[in-house]
Scaffold this motif. Structure first.
Motif, PDB file in Angstrom:
ATOM      1  N   TRP A 306      19.975 -54.860 -25.996  1.00 57.94           N
ATOM      2  CA  TRP A 306      19.436 -55.925 -25.152  1.00 57.94           C
ATOM      3  C   TRP A 306      18.092 -55.563 -24.518  1.00 57.94           C
ATOM      4  N   LYS A 307      17.558 -54.400 -24.819  1.00 59.34           N
ATOM      5  CA  LYS A 307      16.311 -53.987 -24.172  1.00 59.34           C
ATOM      6  C   LYS A 307      15.137 -54.883 -24.543  1.00 59.34           C
ATOM      7  N   ASP A 308      15.188 -55.504 -25.724  1.00 57.00           N
ATOM      8  CA  ASP A 308      14.098 -56.368 -26.162  1.00 57.00           C
ATOM      9  C   ASP A 308      14.354 -57.842 -25.872  1.00 57.00           C
ATOM     10  N   VAL A 309      15.495 -58.149 -25.252  1.00 60.79           N
ATOM     11  CA  VAL A 309      15.826 -59.531 -24.908  1.00 60.79           C
ATOM     12  C   VAL A 309      15.351 -59.809 -23.492  1.00 60.79           C
ATOM     13  N   SER A 310      14.766 -60.986 -23.274  1.00 56.79           N
ATOM     14  CA  SER A 310      14.193 -61.309 -21.965  1.00 56.79           C
ATOM     15  C   SER A 310      15.274 -61.409 -20.902  1.00 56.79           C
ATOM     16  N   GLU A 311      14.874 -61.223 -19.659  1.00 52.46           N
ATOM     17  CA  GLU A 311      15.808 -61.328 -18.532  1.00 52.46           C
ATOM     18  C   GLU A 311      16.344 -62.745 -18.403  1.00 52.46           C
ATOM     19  N   GLU A 312      15.503 -63.752 -18.701  1.00 61.06           N
ATOM     20  CA  GLU A 312      15.939 -65.148 -18.609  1.00 61.06           C
ATOM     21  C   GLU A 312      17.076 -65.438 -19.591  1.00 61.06           C
ATOM     22  N   ALA A 313      16.937 -64.938 -20.822  1.00 63.08           N
ATOM     23  CA  ALA A 313      17.987 -65.145 -21.820  1.00 63.08           C
ATOM     24  C   ALA A 313      19.267 -64.415 -21.426  1.00 63.08           C
ATOM     25  N   THR A 314      19.128 -63.188 -20.948  1.00 63.19           N
ATOM     26  CA  THR A 314      20.288 -62.404 -20.528  1.00 63.19           C
ATOM     27  C   THR A 314      21.022 -63.087 -19.384  1.00 63.19           C
ATOM     28  N   ASN A 315      20.277 -63.628 -18.426  1.00 61.88           N
ATOM     29  CA  ASN A 315      20.899 -64.298 -17.280  1.00 61.88           C
ATOM     30  C   ASN A 315      21.648 -65.556 -17.708  1.00 61.88           C
ATOM     31  N   LEU A 316      21.106 -66.276 -18.704  1.00 62.64           N
ATOM     32  CA  LEU A 316      21.801 -67.475 -19.178  1.00 62.64           C
ATOM     33  C   LEU A 316      23.113 -67.090 -19.851  1.00 62.64           C
ATOM     34  N   VAL A 317      23.094 -66.054 -20.683  1.00 63.90           N
ATOM     35  CA  VAL A 317      24.335 -65.602 -21.315  1.00 63.90           C
ATOM     36  C   VAL A 317      25.349 -65.197 -20.252  1.00 63.90           C
ATOM     37  N   ARG A 318      24.879 -64.482 -19.223  1.00 66.37           N
ATOM     38  CA  ARG A 318      25.768 -64.054 -18.143  1.00 66.37           C
ATOM     39  C   ARG A 318      26.387 -65.255 -17.425  1.00 66.37           C
ATOM     40  N   SER A 319      25.585 -66.291 -17.177  1.00 72.20           N
ATOM     41  CA  SER A 319      26.094 -67.470 -16.451  1.00 72.20           C
ATOM     42  C   SER A 319      27.039 -68.298 -17.313  1.00 72.20           C
ATOM     43  N   MET A 320      26.845 -68.293 -18.632  1.00 71.07           N
ATOM     44  CA  MET A 320      27.731 -69.046 -19.521  1.00 71.07           C
ATOM     45  C   MET A 320      29.045 -68.313 -19.767  1.00 71.07           C
ATOM     46  N   LEU A 321      29.030 -66.987 -19.605  1.00 75.54           N
ATOM     47  CA  LEU A 321      30.236 -66.181 -19.832  1.00 75.54           C
ATOM     48  C   LEU A 321      30.848 -65.690 -18.516  1.00 75.54           C
ATOM     49  N   HIS A 322      30.523 -66.350 -17.419  1.00 73.30           N
ATOM     50  CA  HIS A 322      31.068 -65.941 -16.120  1.00 73.30           C
ATOM     51  C   HIS A 322      32.587 -66.016 -16.139  1.00 73.30           C
ATOM     52  N   ARG A 323      33.224 -65.030 -15.561  1.00 74.45           N
ATOM     53  CA  ARG A 323      34.686 -64.957 -15.597  1.00 74.45           C
ATOM     54  C   ARG A 323      35.360 -66.098 -14.849  1.00 74.45           C
ATOM     55  N   ASP A 324      34.695 -66.658 -13.850  1.00 76.87           N
ATOM     56  CA  ASP A 324      35.274 -67.743 -13.056  1.00 76.87           C
ATOM     57  C   ASP A 324      34.717 -69.080 -13.542  1.00 76.87           C
ATOM     58  N   PRO A 325      35.540 -69.963 -14.104  1.00 79.14           N
ATOM     59  CA  PRO A 325      35.043 -71.250 -14.599  1.00 79.14           C
ATOM     60  C   PRO A 325      34.351 -72.082 -13.527  1.00 79.14           C
ATOM     61  N   ARG A 326      34.745 -71.883 -12.276  1.00 83.08           N
ATOM     62  CA  ARG A 326      34.118 -72.649 -11.187  1.00 83.08           C
ATOM     63  C   ARG A 326      32.685 -72.204 -10.950  1.00 83.08           C
ATOM     64  N   GLU A 327      32.374 -70.955 -11.305  1.00 81.43           N
ATOM     65  CA  GLU A 327      31.033 -70.412 -11.130  1.00 81.43           C
ATOM     66  C   GLU A 327      30.206 -70.489 -12.414  1.00 81.43           C
TER      67      GLU A 327
END
Length: 379
Positions: A306-327
């Protein structure tokens, strides 16, 4: 009775169908298609260029050509017996859910269940849902005549893995287009239930970044703007209804299964669609499925990949895979508020067109902006 006589009787016996004991005018019909029309009269399925594209649990997909103009299409043939069985199982499941919630049984169950062709008709104006061109019904099968796409996203991923990952603009465009499809689906109170690369089609086969391809073809998309993704296969889709959320603690390893299970007190079903698309985006960006931390349940991002992947893309993946469906981010919020998704330049224009379409249909803004916190559960 001798084996020979049994064989003779078996050979003369007609295959039983849904209409075996009914007069022709009383044949069970599951669609509103014209019973006088025949698929073979309007579409050529015997051309040398026609072939079987794939198989489903209860269906077969073949390529064909429309006789009136020669347009290539995909014909999905679904067994009526299996379609009826699916309806019956869904009705039994709904009744079981009502019993567990101590709810009175609901009459006219069909209002809560939509068949695949009904959902495709509802979403016919969405440019990122596979288009349903025509519908035919026989005594034994239902034929869905659909838009022909050249490749599954899954096939593209396999080819890309050998040559390299998707570029961020490519991944943003594909993800943004599927989000457009999910946003309308969720705004109508329907969840797809089976979002995965095999159910995301590319209208034209995607050209590799190095300009080469196993089957080099000048018609292959040469730029990000030429990529057109289509969401398909609504066989697992179900209509939802709002209900007061019941809090439930569950181990994260079983969370996605619980979300897709839609049992009593289960997680938000529309959020499960976003989770599945987030897992697909993860594969597009790094080439393999997500892994999660056992202690926190949060997705891991190994620096080597993931070192070559932008922070914006990483943050979107993190928000889509959040453990809490409400979040977890919703489809409409990802389209409206995420700058990385807007790398797919046409995606923003498409999203605006969809908002105008909803407004013209007289929908309230609140029904468009379905959020993850909306308490939805399949019925």
């Amino acid at each position: 009775m001798s084996p020979l006589l049994q064989q003779q009787q078996g050979g003369n016996r007609k295959k039983l169908t849904l209409s075996a004991y009914r007069k022709p005018e009383e044949t069970v019909r599951l669609t509103d298609s014209d019973p006088t029309r025949r698929l073979e009269d309007e579409y050529d399925l015997r051309s040398p260029d026609c072939k079987t594209i794939g198989y489903g649990a209860f269906s077969t997909v073949r390529s064909a050509f429309r006789k009136s103009d020669g347009m290539k299409v995909a014909v999905k043939s679904v067994s009526k017996c299996d379609a009826l069985r699916a309806r019956r199982l869904q009705q039994q499941r709904r009744q079981s859910l009502q019993s567990s919630h101590s709810q009175p049984p609901t009459k006219q169950y069909h209002r809560h269940f939509l068949d695949e062709w009904e959902i495709m008709k509802l979403l016919r104006s969405n440019p990122h849902v596979l288009t349903l061109h025509d519908l035919f019904e026989t005594e034994e099968e239902i034929h869905l005549v659909m838009e022909y796409c050249e490749e599954e996203l899954f096939e593209t991923i396999l080819r890309k893995v050998r040559r390299g990952k998707f570029s961020e603009p490519q991944a943003a465009r594909i993800t943004g287009q599927v989000l457009v499809a999910l946003a309308e689906l969720h705004s109508r109170g329907i969840v797809h239930g089976d979002v995965k690369p095999e159910n995301i089609l590319l209208l034209r086969r995607c050209r590799d970044d190095d300009g080469e391809n196993e089957n080099d073809n000048d018609s292959l998309p040469s730029s990000v703007d030429d990529i057109e993704a289509k969401l398909c296969d609504f066989g697992a889709a179900r209509r939802c209804h709002r209900r007061r959320r019941r809090r439930r603690s569950c181990d994260y390893q079983q969370q996605d299964e619980n979300e897709l299970g839609r049992g009593a007190g289960s997680c938000d079903a529309s959020a499960a669609d976003v989770f599945s698309l987030g897992a697909t985006l993860h594969v597009l960006l790094c080439g393999f499925p997500p892994a999660f931390c056992e202690e926190t349940g949060m997705v891991r991002f190994p620096e080597a990949y993931w070192k070559d992947v932008s922070e914006e893309a990483t943050n979107l993946v993190r928000s889509m895979l959040h453990r809490d469906p409400r979040e977890r981010i919703s489809a409409i919020d990802a389209l409206k508020n995420n700058a990385w998704i807007r790398q797919g330049r046409m995606t923003t224009m498409t999203t605006m067109a969809q908002h105008h379409h909803y407004a013209a249909a007289g929908r309230r803004e609140s029904s468009i902006s379905v959020s993850v916190s909306a308490n939805l559960e399949l019925v």
